[in-house]
Write a protein that holds these residues in place. Sequence first.
Motif, short mmCIF file in Angstrom:
data_model
loop_
_atom_site.label_atom_id
_atom_site.label_comp_id
_atom_site.label_asym_id
_atom_site.label_seq_id
_atom_site.Cartn_x
_atom_site.Cartn_y
_atom_site.Cartn_z
N GLU A 13 83.71 37.44 61.44
CA GLU A 13 82.80 37.87 62.51
C GLU A 13 81.80 36.78 62.86
O GLU A 13 81.51 36.53 64.03
N VAL A 14 81.28 36.11 61.83
CA VAL A 14 80.32 35.03 62.06
C VAL A 14 80.99 33.90 62.84
O VAL A 14 80.43 33.39 63.81
N HIS A 15 82.21 33.56 62.49
CA HIS A 15 82.95 32.52 63.22
C HIS A 15 83.19 32.95 64.67
O HIS A 15 83.09 32.11 65.58
N GLU A 16 83.49 34.22 64.88
CA GLU A 16 83.68 34.72 66.25
C GLU A 16 82.40 34.57 67.07
O GLU A 16 82.45 34.18 68.23
N ALA A 22 77.00 31.39 69.70
CA ALA A 22 75.87 31.40 68.77
C ALA A 22 75.81 30.06 68.05
O ALA A 22 76.78 29.63 67.43
N ARG A 23 74.67 29.39 68.15
CA ARG A 23 74.52 28.06 67.55
C ARG A 23 73.45 28.00 66.47
O ARG A 23 73.21 26.94 65.90
N THR A 24 72.80 29.14 66.20
CA THR A 24 71.76 29.19 65.18
C THR A 24 71.93 30.47 64.36
O THR A 24 72.58 31.42 64.80
N VAL A 25 71.31 30.50 63.19
CA VAL A 25 71.32 31.70 62.37
C VAL A 25 70.63 32.84 63.12
O VAL A 25 71.10 33.98 63.10
N ASP A 26 69.56 32.54 63.82
CA ASP A 26 68.86 33.57 64.60
C ASP A 26 69.77 34.16 65.68
O ASP A 26 69.75 35.37 65.92
N SER A 29 72.16 36.45 63.98
CA SER A 29 71.41 37.64 63.58
C SER A 29 71.18 38.57 64.76
O SER A 29 71.33 39.80 64.64
N ASP A 30 70.84 38.01 65.90
CA ASP A 30 70.64 38.81 67.11
C ASP A 30 71.91 39.55 67.52
O ASP A 30 71.85 40.67 68.02
N ARG A 31 73.05 38.92 67.30
CA ARG A 31 74.32 39.50 67.73
C ARG A 31 74.86 40.56 66.78
O ARG A 31 75.47 41.52 67.22
N CYS A 32 74.66 40.38 65.46
CA CYS A 32 75.31 41.30 64.52
C CYS A 32 74.40 41.81 63.41
O CYS A 32 74.82 42.63 62.61
N GLY A 39 68.33 38.89 52.88
CA GLY A 39 68.23 37.45 53.09
C GLY A 39 69.14 36.61 52.22
O GLY A 39 69.17 35.39 52.35
N THR A 40 69.90 37.25 51.35
CA THR A 40 70.79 36.50 50.46
C THR A 40 71.82 35.69 51.23
O THR A 40 72.25 34.63 50.78
N CYS A 41 72.21 36.14 52.40
CA CYS A 41 73.27 35.48 53.17
C CYS A 41 72.78 34.31 54.02
O CYS A 41 73.59 33.58 54.59
N LEU A 42 71.49 34.12 54.11
CA LEU A 42 70.97 33.10 55.04
C LEU A 42 71.50 31.70 54.76
O LEU A 42 71.81 30.96 55.70
N GLU A 43 71.63 31.35 53.51
CA GLU A 43 72.14 30.01 53.17
C GLU A 43 73.58 29.85 53.64
O GLU A 43 73.95 28.84 54.23
N ARG A 44 74.40 30.87 53.42
CA ARG A 44 75.80 30.80 53.86
C ARG A 44 75.90 30.80 55.38
O ARG A 44 76.71 30.07 55.96
N LEU A 45 75.09 31.60 56.03
CA LEU A 45 75.07 31.61 57.49
C LEU A 45 74.73 30.23 58.03
O LEU A 45 75.38 29.73 58.96
#
Length: 59
Positions: A13-16, A22-26, A29-32, A39-45
Amino acid sequence: MFVCICRAVTEDEVHEHCTAGARTVDAISDRCGAGEGCGTCLERLQQIVSERTSVTTAA
């Protein structure tokens, strides 16, 4: 594989979202909602976004 457990967002989903612009983590985040919980996923995102934007700029 899940990237964000809190919002049940998968890596696919993130790749989609990156493919859709989407070019930023924000932006992801806005999309999904990924990254809005614990916040555990922020580094992977950030890693996925960095990989995707470096591929986009290199192409």
